[in-house]
Write an enzyme that holds these catalytic residues in place. Structure first.
Site, PDB file in Angstrom:
ATOM      1  N   GLY A  43       0.820  -1.219   0.000  1.00  0.00           N
ATOM      2  CA  GLY A  43       0.000   0.000   0.000  1.00  0.00           C
ATOM      3  C   GLY A  43       0.847   1.259   0.000  1.00  0.00           C
ATOM      4  O   GLY A  43       0.594   2.203  -0.751  1.00  0.00           O
ATOM      5  N   CYS A  44       1.866   1.265   0.836  1.00  0.00           N
ATOM      6  CA  CYS A  44       2.723   2.450   0.957  1.00  0.00           C
ATOM      7  C   CYS A  44       3.500   2.697  -0.336  1.00  0.00           C
ATOM      8  O   CYS A  44       3.726   3.836  -0.727  1.00  0.00           O
ATOM      9  CB  CYS A  44       3.668   2.307   2.146  1.00  0.00           C
ATOM     10  SG  CYS A  44       2.780   2.210   3.719  1.00  0.00           S
TER      11      CYS A  44
END
Length: 150
Positions: A43-44
């Site tokens: 996600g990051c």
């Protein structure tokens, strides 16, 4: 999460090159200040790469992008190099700014409760005032969401 309409708390943290950066260094520009849990996670990485791709448009609109996590300067440098990230990543290993901006929260993941950074993005105006605050943002959508805000 901090309220909109208030002055963004001042801070100084080292970036991915070990250079100290302060919020006040960016007076006169809009600042997209985003807090994320961890370098090199799916996600990051999506969020960071999205901000990287849109950076020319953000710059055109007078905005700088700054990512903050509790990862080390070394971790940020590797993350920047691996994905050619063209913006500032700040290391907050002591969680000072993370707590100042009220993004260190209890999180539940598959029934397990732990403390961690809740993905949060603040839009700070040229005078240092928080004009928008987004909590629990979706990593992949956040960069375009912020572009719409500008």
């Amino acid at each position: 999460m901090l309220e909109t309409g208030i002055k963004a708390p001042e801070f100084s943290l080292p970036d991915q090159n070990g250079e100290m950066r302060s919020l006040s260094d960016f007076r006169g520009k809009k600042v997209i200040l985003y807090f994320y849990p961890k370098d090199n996670t799916p996600g990051c990485t999506k969020q960071a790469c999205g901000f990287g791709e849109l950076l020319p448009q953000f710059t055109e609109k007078g905005a700088v992008v700054i990512g903050v996590s509790k990862d080390s300067v070394t971790s940020h440098k590797k993350f920047e190099e691996k994905y050619s990230l063209p913006f500032i990543l700040l290391s907050d290993t002591e969680k000072t700014v993370i707590q100042l901006y009220d993004v260190w929260k209890e999180k539940k993941n598959y029934g397990k409760v732990s403390m961690g950074v809740v993905r949060t993005t603040y839009l700070i105006d040229e005078e240092g005032i928080i004009v928008k605050a987004f909590g629990n943002v979706k990593a992949a959508e956040n960069p375009s969401q912020m572009m719409e805000q500008l």
